[in-house]
Design a protein around this motif. Sequence first.
Motif, mmCIF file in Angstrom:
data_model
loop_
_atom_site.group_PDB
_atom_site.id
_atom_site.type_symbol
_atom_site.label_atom_id
_atom_site.label_comp_id
_atom_site.label_asym_id
_atom_site.label_seq_id
_atom_site.Cartn_x
_atom_site.Cartn_y
_atom_site.Cartn_z
ATOM 1 N N ARG A 85 0.855 -1.178 0.000
ATOM 2 C CA ARG A 85 0.000 0.000 0.000
ATOM 3 C C ARG A 85 0.896 1.234 0.000
ATOM 4 N N VAL A 86 0.432 2.309 -0.636
ATOM 5 C CA VAL A 86 1.254 3.509 -0.778
ATOM 6 C C VAL A 86 0.408 4.729 -0.458
ATOM 7 N N MET A 87 1.060 5.750 0.101
ATOM 8 C CA MET A 87 0.398 7.003 0.410
ATOM 9 C C MET A 87 1.275 8.148 -0.074
ATOM 10 N N ALA A 88 0.681 9.066 -0.833
ATOM 11 C CA ALA A 88 1.386 10.267 -1.268
ATOM 12 C C ALA A 88 1.388 11.288 -0.128
ATOM 13 N N ILE A 89 2.480 12.048 -0.039
ATOM 14 C CA ILE A 89 2.649 13.044 1.018
ATOM 15 C C ILE A 89 2.984 14.392 0.385
ATOM 16 N N GLU A 90 2.318 15.438 0.810
ATOM 17 C CA GLU A 90 2.614 16.773 0.302
ATOM 18 C C GLU A 90 4.080 17.123 0.564
ATOM 19 N N SER A 91 4.786 17.503 -0.490
ATOM 20 C CA SER A 91 6.199 17.821 -0.354
ATOM 21 C C SER A 91 6.516 19.020 -1.245
ATOM 22 N N GLU A 92 7.792 19.251 -1.516
ATOM 23 C CA GLU A 92 8.189 20.344 -2.399
ATOM 24 C C GLU A 92 9.500 19.987 -3.071
ATOM 25 N N HIS A 93 9.868 20.801 -4.050
ATOM 26 C CA HIS A 93 11.146 20.661 -4.744
ATOM 27 C C HIS A 93 12.007 21.853 -4.365
ATOM 28 N N ALA A 94 13.151 21.608 -3.772
ATOM 29 C CA ALA A 94 14.034 22.680 -3.349
ATOM 30 C C ALA A 94 14.570 23.456 -4.549
ATOM 31 N N SER A 95 15.149 24.607 -4.284
ATOM 32 C CA SER A 95 15.831 25.369 -5.328
ATOM 33 C C SER A 95 16.945 24.533 -5.933
ATOM 34 N N HIS A 96 17.225 24.784 -7.201
ATOM 35 C CA HIS A 96 18.296 24.048 -7.864
ATOM 36 C C HIS A 96 19.672 24.581 -7.473
ATOM 37 N N ILE A 97 19.830 25.893 -7.449
ATOM 38 C CA ILE A 97 21.112 26.491 -7.110
ATOM 39 C C ILE A 97 20.905 27.958 -6.752
ATOM 40 N N ALA A 98 21.618 28.411 -5.732
ATOM 41 C CA ALA A 98 21.608 29.824 -5.321
ATOM 42 C C ALA A 98 20.200 30.366 -5.113
ATOM 43 N N GLY A 99 19.318 29.542 -4.582
ATOM 44 C CA GLY A 99 17.958 29.974 -4.314
ATOM 45 C C GLY A 99 17.049 30.034 -5.519
ATOM 46 N N LEU A 100 17.524 29.579 -6.680
ATOM 47 C CA LEU A 100 16.728 29.622 -7.907
ATOM 48 C C LEU A 100 16.181 28.235 -8.230
ATOM 49 N N LYS A 101 14.901 28.183 -8.544
ATOM 50 C CA LYS A 101 14.278 26.921 -8.948
ATOM 51 C C LYS A 101 13.726 27.083 -10.355
ATOM 52 N N PHE A 102 13.954 26.071 -11.182
ATOM 53 C CA PHE A 102 13.532 26.108 -12.564
ATOM 54 C C PHE A 102 12.409 25.090 -12.814
ATOM 55 N N LEU A 103 11.685 25.292 -13.891
ATOM 56 C CA LEU A 103 10.666 24.340 -14.361
ATOM 57 C C LEU A 103 9.550 24.143 -13.346
ATOM 58 N N GLY A 104 9.130 25.237 -12.712
ATOM 59 C CA GLY A 104 7.998 25.163 -11.799
ATOM 60 C C GLY A 104 6.675 25.181 -12.549
#
Length: 278
Positions: free
Chosen positions: A109-128
């Motif tokens: 059995r599996v359960m999804a959990i609310e999470s996030e994707h951290a910044s890629h580098i220097a506080g910048l996140k791409f492909l949001g």
Amino acid sequence: MFAPSFSNPATLGLPPLRVVADDARIDALMPPAADASLLLVGHAHYDHLLDVPRVLLKHAPQAKVYGSKTMGHILAAVTPRSRIVDAETDMARGLTPGRWFVSPHKRFRVMAIESEHASHIAGLKFLGGGYTHDLKALPDSIWGWKEGQTLAWLVDLLDTQGRPVYRLHYQDAVSTPPLGFPPLLPDAKRVDVTILCVGSWNQVPGYPDALLRLLRPRLAVLGHWEDFFGNDPQQPQALRLLDEQGIVAATRSHLPADGRVVMPVPFAEVPLPAAAPR
């Protein structure tokens, strides 16, 4: 099965301008998975989702794929909707449990959990961002593979009575605590194995320290440390600018006395510890 990735497209060793799954490479490298019934996706970036359509079609014909709404909208371009499951709607949020999805033979059995994707580098996140409608064709640039809602996963192996006897926690992206933390569950079952993300691990405070203090796993497996811009997964190199020794040290220092850490190369077989007592 967690979403596999083999194609590793690149442009002169850098992020690719165009992304297309390499079916021949997938077929050559994909381990047997004909008996897989659950394919779990953490987020919809191309390095996690690009190869999934081929895997579903050729290598895991019995599996349904579970993930975010955006994941479903992307895959709907080439995958029957009957094989795509929206786990985002019923994901765990904070301390509140989400829905358990049970395998056909009732052994997982599996359960999804609310999470996030951290910044890629220097506080910048791409492909949001994400999608709100089904696509007519798979994206052919990295910008089309939008992140969507990032999910962590809790996976239980069940006994014949449907009780959890082994528990895994999985993240394919670094998250800011407490995002990605499992909810409070009435069984109070300890996590036996956690699979952590190494890429961007130092872009958020408290990772993986806070998560490990909560989970107290017997084994921490460090994944997503390989450079995937054109490299051969059979001869892996670490992501550029990655402090892999730092994440190993940080993980080891926050494990319980009976815990250990491994950072396996692709295709390695990692022996799992015995199940934790209830």
